[in-house]
Design an enzyme around this catalytic site. Structure first.
Site: not given
Lengths: 210, 210
Positions: A160, A123
DNA sequence: TTGCATTCCACACAAAAGTATGGCATCCTG
DNA sequence: CAGGATGCCATACTTTTGTGTGGAATGCAA
């Protein structure tokens, strides 16, 4: 008595001392003596003294195992062993703290407590953080927009990019195939800020069976 | 005499010893004594002995500064300080070896000689190697197809993926904006294999002026 | 109450580790 | 040739560092 060309043994001594310094236990004179194969401790000492004169080593006068690398002492950041807690996505990180699976050496640029995690998933690929990379994380519960953080969302850890919109936390991937996460504040907690990413391009060598 | 609740000083001792271990110079008993504030060296010793009993520390019996972290000794790979030679694209790497600008701690997975370089450019972006990253390189003059190598081409160092076509060397970027390099064999030399990539996501903290 | 565990202090001794002094051999330069 | 630098050996001495023994105080359990 046999003697080597000027400078040759000096280099062997230096190499041995550097290895020992890196291993975390500086050698005694007698250990240098043994390692090189001198019959006399004074031989070892003279090489060591010369290395200090040349500025390649420094020492704490009169202290046992007192030699160190010059740039390593005063100005150089010291090395810290950071516990590797497991992988992101693994279970409960609080428990992992008690059962870490090894140490990773780093030179912290800021004071604080650090831990390391293995990254799972892609990701964050656009940020150059790939599956299998190691992230070194400084423990902190706050961060600013743009920071890459390790966050706990519904008890699942994730790496993230943080975006703060007022008080609202958004966790943005760096991969167009994933959407930002906008977690319920009660179920989201920042564990720390990613300060370093490491990638091994070579698998560990197989160790002999014990 | 004043005494603390059970376990409290033990933790202080442990913390101090761990810091010293990470800094590369294990403490003597008398240094532990001083650091904690004991009047007697025996107080320090008893805490250290207890930490060994608990399995949190290990020691070389009768050796000065002989304590170490258990997992760090036998099975754990030892830490090596690798010289940071400068940046790829910088001048002559042979000279840089004499004037390296610091050390980077690593735990080598294979025996060999290592050096570190800063990456310039984005030619390897698709491989997750970005501008400003640090590459740790094992010195070797040969590599196999698929290895990421540091090569010297016309006296200019570059990081690329190696492709061998017979005896011919090709240096492939991981970015569609660049073409593979097919150097004249006389002007190309492999310096080593990239074994690790590191990225700092945080700038060094400003140090106080001296 | 006694015994045990824990946290400390005090001191002496033994061994490890640093240092000093004397010596030898080779090579190079003035 | 003499002097100096370098690479080594041998031994003794000094200091640092680890270890052992004895002791005191507190708290808890049998």
């Amino acid at each position: 008595m046999s003697r080597t060309p000027p400078g040759q043994t000096r280099e062997r001594v230096y190499r041995y001392v550097c290895e020992r310094l890196a291993a975390g236990l500086p050698p005694t004179m007698r250990e240098v003596q043994s390692a090189i194969g001198f019959k006399s401790v004074q031989s070892a000492r003279e090489h060591m003294e010369k290395l200090v004169e040349e500025g390649r080593l420094a020492k704490h006068e009169g202290k046992s195992r007192g030699y160190y690398l010059p740039g390593q002492g005063a100005g150089q950041r010291s090395t810290t062993l950071v516990p590797l807690l497991g992988s992101v996505r693994a279970g409960n990180l609080t428990e992992a703290i008690e059962d870490h699976s090894g140490y990773v050496p780093m030179q912290p640029r800021r004071a604080g407590e650090y831990f390391a995690l293995l990254v799972e998933g892609d990701s964050m690929i656009k940020a150059g953080i790939m599956e299998g990379d190691l992230v070194l994380v400084r423990k902190q519960e706050r961060a600013v927009t743009g920071d890459v953080v390790v966050a706990l969302v519904n008890d699942e850890a994730t790496v993230k990019t943080l975006k703060l919109r007022g008080q609202r936390i958004e966790l943005h991937p760096a991969n167009t195939r994933y959407k930002p996460i906008v977690p319920d504040p009660d179920t989201c907690r920042i564990l720390g800020k990613v300060v370093e990413v490491r990638r091994h391009l070579e698998a560990p060598k197989r160790t002999k069976r014990r």
